[in-house]
Each structure stands twice: as C-alpha cells, then as structure tokens.
Design an enzyme around this catalytic site. Structure first.
Site, mmCIF file in Angstrom:
data_model
loop_
_atom_site.group_PDB
_atom_site.id
_atom_site.type_symbol
_atom_site.label_atom_id
_atom_site.label_comp_id
_atom_site.label_asym_id
_atom_site.label_seq_id
_atom_site.Cartn_x
_atom_site.Cartn_y
_atom_site.Cartn_z
ATOM 1 N N ARG A 242 -61.112 -15.930 5.404
ATOM 2 C CA ARG A 242 -62.631 -14.751 5.017
ATOM 3 C C ARG A 242 -63.637 -15.309 5.751
ATOM 4 O O ARG A 242 -64.119 -16.325 6.064
ATOM 5 C CB ARG A 242 -62.854 -15.116 3.591
ATOM 6 C CG ARG A 242 -61.583 -14.446 2.745
ATOM 7 C CD ARG A 242 -61.463 -12.963 2.754
ATOM 8 N NE ARG A 242 -60.250 -12.206 2.108
ATOM 9 C CZ ARG A 242 -59.200 -11.994 2.393
ATOM 10 N NH1 ARG A 242 -58.839 -12.716 3.615
ATOM 11 N NH2 ARG A 242 -58.233 -11.537 1.599
ATOM 12 N N GLU A 271 -67.010 -6.127 7.536
ATOM 13 C CA GLU A 271 -66.091 -5.455 7.949
ATOM 14 C C GLU A 271 -65.983 -4.056 7.395
ATOM 15 O O GLU A 271 -66.146 -3.353 6.147
ATOM 16 C CB GLU A 271 -64.795 -6.136 7.548
ATOM 17 C CG GLU A 271 -64.674 -7.478 8.002
ATOM 18 C CD GLU A 271 -63.165 -8.261 7.634
ATOM 19 O OE1 GLU A 271 -62.534 -7.509 7.009
ATOM 20 O OE2 GLU A 271 -63.218 -9.230 7.567
ATOM 21 N N HIS A 290 -59.530 -8.092 11.542
ATOM 22 C CA HIS A 290 -58.905 -8.410 10.123
ATOM 23 C C HIS A 290 -57.356 -7.873 10.304
ATOM 24 O O HIS A 290 -57.024 -7.059 9.276
ATOM 25 C CB HIS A 290 -59.576 -7.833 9.008
ATOM 26 C CG HIS A 290 -59.314 -8.552 7.856
ATOM 27 N ND1 HIS A 290 -60.042 -8.951 6.747
ATOM 28 C CD2 HIS A 290 -58.275 -9.485 7.523
ATOM 29 C CE1 HIS A 290 -59.537 -9.551 5.796
ATOM 30 N NE2 HIS A 290 -58.444 -9.972 6.375
#
Length: 324
Positions: A242, A271, A290
């Site tokens: 993260r 994000e 991601h």
C-alpha cells in the site's frame, strides 16, 4: 425480493471487464446495471452518483465506503466487493444499517507473480532498455543490471506473501532477511528468513528492500525519509503493498537526489496516480498501476463470485458475507 428490477452500480472497473469474466445471464432480467469506471474520492460526488442503487459492486479498495458515505446511501442493501477483506469498507457500520457486505475468493498467485515481475523489471532495467531498443537508441546497451545471487533481500513483513517472496529469492541464490514490528526469531526461522532485530539494520544491510505489510494507523508512513536515508546508494526499494506505508514525498526526494539506485512501485498515496504526479517524471523508478492482484484467473473468480453473491442476495440468502 420484489419482481421489480433492482439497480446495480459497478465501480472502478477500469478495463470494463466485469461482463467479460463472468456470466451475468442468470440475473440480467432482474437487474439494471450502470458502470462507473472513473474513481473519485469526493464523497459528495459519490453520494449523488450512488444514491439510487440497491447493489454496489466494489473493486478492492478503489472506492472507500466510510460511515459518512453509507449514511448518505438510503437505498443501498448490498456491497459486493472483491476479495474477502476490504479495509476501505466500514463493514461493522454497514451491518448496523442493514447493508450486507459480501466478498469473493481469488485464484492463482497474481500478487506474488507481480512482486517478482516488478523486482526483476526494476533491478534489470527492463523498461529502460525496452524503451531504448524501440527508439533505436545507441549504444546498444546502456544499463548494468544488478545480479541477484549473493545479494540480500530485506523483507519488511514476513507473512504469507513475504514468506513466498523469500522462497523465490532463495531460488536466485539470495540471502533473505526480515523484520516487522511483531516478527519473532521463531516465525522468521519457519519462513526460512534470517531475523533482523531492527528496521534500521535491515535497511542498512539490504540490496533490495520489499515491503509486505497491512496498512493501518500503526503502519502509516512506517518507512520515513530517515529510514530511506539508511539504504545503500546501490539499493532498490519495492512497494507492492500500500502506498501510504511509505512517506511518498520523502521517497520522491530520495529518488530525485539519486540517494538510492531506484524503486519499483505498484501502489501510491492517491490512485489512479494523478497525471502530473512527480513519480511519472523520474527515470529511476519502475511504475505499474496497482496491478498486483490483476490477472485473468483472479478476475474470473472475482467477477464470477460477484454475480453469485448478487444472485444469492436477490434470492434472500446472502452468501460469502463479511463480518465487521
């Protein structure tokens, strides 16, 4: 449920694949579906957008469902999220409001595969040389990759993924060391990892640092600028967990000053990563959007189980229900 078709919102399906990886035909006559692939963190926008929907399909933690947002969604009765853990949803509060939260299983080893794809792409400068080769750049070779055999991989976090990452590192002939706030010598030994007593020692010693921690109030910014300053100038930093585990501004500064050799990042504070973000402009960082959990096999499980969860909810027997 009544015979009236219910409204379903699919959120954050960036690649518009929800209908590709699952068969919705069994419930298509019972629902009206809208998709919102654009992620927003603006709660006012979310509340207005999602107010009409009885069912919301959430992709991982891309959209946060805090108590304040749940209070503004009077029609919501089911959040169908992917995965069986979603720290972006206040599951306990949802339960008090009569909102069911159902999760899904997964399939394959997508995250582990991506961890090593990112490590290798970063330390071997795959992206740099790919761009140069396609641009017909000279000289023919410009970078010197880091050989892994005999090098030290430092794991911040030695849970399931950390242990699996360690096993692969050993296939490359690496030494693997580990530290986390609660790691014990016994747990490290069972994972085949050399126990390191302090974060500082691990950072000084490692040629590659890879973080594998759960984000919480306690782990937020657990890697600071002072920590990064301890790393070898030749070392690489990898984050597939993260973004906020690391002080992102401090990491950018270290990379800009070439304080470390480079970084491989799959996760970020915000994000999708803003288009003008300084990380996009650095030449010593390898970025992916991601993608750690993204694979065809995982999406088949995610979306297939999501459809099953919606069907079960419509039939009055919710399944894969997550507790707060």
């Amino acid at each position: 449920m009544s015979s009236e078709r219910i409204r379903v919102a699919i959120l954050d399906d960036y690649q518009n694949v929800a209908f590709k990886f699952a068969d919705w035909s069994g419930i298509k006559d019972r629902i009206i579906v809208d998709s919102f692939p654009d992620t927003t963190a603006d709660e006012d926008v979310l509340a207005k957008r999602l107010e009409p929907y009885t069912v919301i399909c959430a992709m991982r933690e891309r959209t946060k469902f805090r108590a304040s947002l749940l209070d503004r969604l009077p029609n919501l009765r089911l959040i169908a999220t992917t995965g069986m853990v979603n720290r972006g949803i206040d599951v306990a509060y949802a339960k008090t409001k009569g909102i069911v939260v159902s999760g899904t299983g997964g399939r394959g080893n997508s995250t582990l595969e991506h961890i090593w794809a990112l490590i290798l792409a970063t330390v071997r400068y795959i992206v740099v040389e790919d761009v140069r080769t396609k641009a017909s750049a000279v000289p023919w070779q410009a970078t010197i990759p880091m050989g892994l055999a005999g090098r030290t991989l430092g794991l911040v976090g030695v849970g399931r993924l950390g242990s699996q990452t360690a096993a692969i590192a050993k296939a490359f002939g690496m030494e693997v060391v580990g530290w986390s706030p609660h790691l014990t010598p016994e747990r490290a030994e069972s994972a085949g990892v050399t126990f390191i007593a302090s974060k500082e020692e691990l950072l000084r010693r490692s040629d590659i640092v890879s973080i594998h921690m759960v984000l919480s109030d306690q782990t937020h910014h657990m890697i600071t600028g002072a920590d990064l300053a301890l790393m070898k100038p030749s070392a690489f930093f990898i984050n597939t967990s993260r973004g906020p585990l690391v002080d992102e501004a401090a990491l950018i500064e270290v990379l800009q000053k070439k304080g470390i050799a480079g970084a491989g990042l799959d996760v970020f504070d915000e994000e999708p990563l803003p288009l003008d973000h300084p990380l996009r402009k650095l030449d010593n960082v390898t970025l992916s959007p991601h993608m750690g959990y993204v694979s065809d096999s995982n999406y088949e499980a995610f979306w297939g189980h999501t459809v099953e969860n919606i069907a079960a909810f419509l039939d009055g027997r919710p399944t894969r229900v997550m507790d707060g």
